[in-house]
Design an enzyme around this catalytic site. Structure first.
Site, mmCIF file in Angstrom:
data_model
loop_
_atom_site.group_PDB
_atom_site.id
_atom_site.type_symbol
_atom_site.label_atom_id
_atom_site.label_comp_id
_atom_site.label_asym_id
_atom_site.label_seq_id
_atom_site.Cartn_x
_atom_site.Cartn_y
_atom_site.Cartn_z
ATOM 1 N N HIS A 98 11.814 15.392 7.469
ATOM 2 C CA HIS A 98 10.730 14.952 6.579
ATOM 3 C C HIS A 98 10.926 13.481 6.186
ATOM 4 O O HIS A 98 10.023 12.651 6.361
ATOM 5 C CB HIS A 98 10.746 15.857 5.340
ATOM 6 C CG HIS A 98 9.677 15.585 4.327
ATOM 7 N ND1 HIS A 98 8.774 16.547 3.928
ATOM 8 C CD2 HIS A 98 9.378 14.483 3.601
ATOM 9 C CE1 HIS A 98 7.958 16.036 3.009
ATOM 10 N NE2 HIS A 98 8.313 14.789 2.781
ATOM 11 N N GLU A 99 12.108 13.164 5.656
ATOM 12 C CA GLU A 99 12.340 11.827 5.088
ATOM 13 C C GLU A 99 12.667 10.764 6.132
ATOM 14 O O GLU A 99 12.127 9.658 6.085
ATOM 15 C CB GLU A 99 13.472 11.887 4.044
ATOM 16 C CG GLU A 99 13.210 12.816 2.869
ATOM 17 C CD GLU A 99 12.041 12.389 1.994
ATOM 18 O OE1 GLU A 99 11.602 11.217 2.074
ATOM 19 O OE2 GLU A 99 11.549 13.236 1.212
ATOM 20 N N HIS B 233 8.914 9.854 7.534
ATOM 21 C CA HIS B 233 8.611 8.683 6.693
ATOM 22 C C HIS B 233 9.302 7.408 7.189
ATOM 23 O O HIS B 233 8.651 6.361 7.328
ATOM 24 C CB HIS B 233 9.026 8.941 5.243
ATOM 25 C CG HIS B 233 8.207 9.987 4.548
ATOM 26 N ND1 HIS B 233 6.840 10.133 4.747
ATOM 27 C CD2 HIS B 233 8.547 10.947 3.631
ATOM 28 C CE1 HIS B 233 6.390 11.128 3.997
ATOM 29 N NE2 HIS B 233 7.409 11.638 3.315
#
Length: 275
Positions: free
Chosen positions: A86-87, A91
């Protein structure tokens, strides 16, 4: 959420069964290093581990350095890699790729008439959080959405009581309520901070169009909406783009999206009606 309640009884049992045990600080460091090796980004990101964070983790820029902050109180053995996908895998890599593109500045975004990056950005990251889980139930994204919806009509204390059906632990419930009520001058009144609805909104939109989306290209173009991909790909700078390891097997990735649909009992007919 109803499906998860039927299967597990409450959020705490769901968390234990699907997330496993909480990790020690040294175990978190070990797993983060292993993941960064996999993605070829060792030494690029500053990592902090804390128990003072409202979310599970956050990716920010501090003094010009990409910084990942991880909440030790929610770091579980089977969920940590999903959080890193996710991070870092979403991102961070989309941010790096974005910096090479003609739309990297706000003037560039305006010139190329880009749609807002959300809900695509958080929807994609949320999908990557549950990718490869044995049980990819979208409980967290759904609960965040539900909490914001209820916060619009309820006071803080009413909301706290309402969430008791799903979440027994008062500290976890408190965190969900604070997220939904942050920024409100009087939390005894109905009102919400609506950002937390982008996770589920983005997930459902991406799943609705999953057969049409070019996922590696969506990653390569940086901070763009999936709706802009076809229009922008001819203008993109493709040198030095970073594609996370889990997106390099297109067939395996597509199979995981189907599994997310199946486990959450989502159908294409249903998604076409909603979106």
């Amino acid at each position: 959420m109803e499906l998860a309640l039927k299967k597990y009884g409450n959020y705490e049992r769901f968390e234990q069964a699907t997330g496993g045990n909480l990790l020690t600080k040294s175990r978190i460091w070990y797993n983060v290093k292993k993941y960064m090796e996999k993605e070829g980004c060792i030494g690029e990101i500053v990592v902090h581990v804390t128990d003072d964070l409202l979310s599970r983790a956050s990716m920010t820029v501090v003094n010009g350095r990409p910084t990942l902050t991880i909440n030790i109180s929610t770091a579980r053995e089977y969920w940590l890699e999903g959080m890193l996908r996710h991070e870092i895998g979403t991102h961070y890599f989309r941010s790096i790729n974005n910096s090479h593109q003609p739309w990297s500045s706000s003037a560039g975004r305006k010139k190329h008439n880009l749609k807002p990056l959300n809900p695509t950005e958080e929807g994609l990251a949320s999908i990557h959080s549950v990718l490869f889980r044995k049980d990819p139930t979208l409980w967290r994204a759904a609960l965040l959405y539900y909490t914001v919806y209820q916060a619009r009509h309820m006071s803080f204390s009413q909301l706290f009581h309402n969430l008791g059906r799903f979440v027994q632990d008062p500290n976890t419930r408190w965190d969900y309520c604070v997220r939904a009520k942050r920024g409100q001058t009087n939390t005894a009144q109905p009102g919400c901070f609506s950002k937390d609805q982008v996770y589920l909104d983005g997930v459902l939109k991406i799943l609705r169009y999953r057969d049409k989306i070019d996922f590696p290209m969506l990653m390569a173009l940086g901070k763009v909406s999936f709706e802009d991909v076809d229009r922008l790909k001819g203008l993109a700078q493709m040198e030095n783009v970073r594609i996370p390891h889990f997106l390099q097997d297109g067939t395996g990735y597509a199979e995981q999206l189907e599994k997310i649909m199946e486990v959450n009992q989502l159908t294409d007919e249903e998604l076409r009606v909603i979106i």
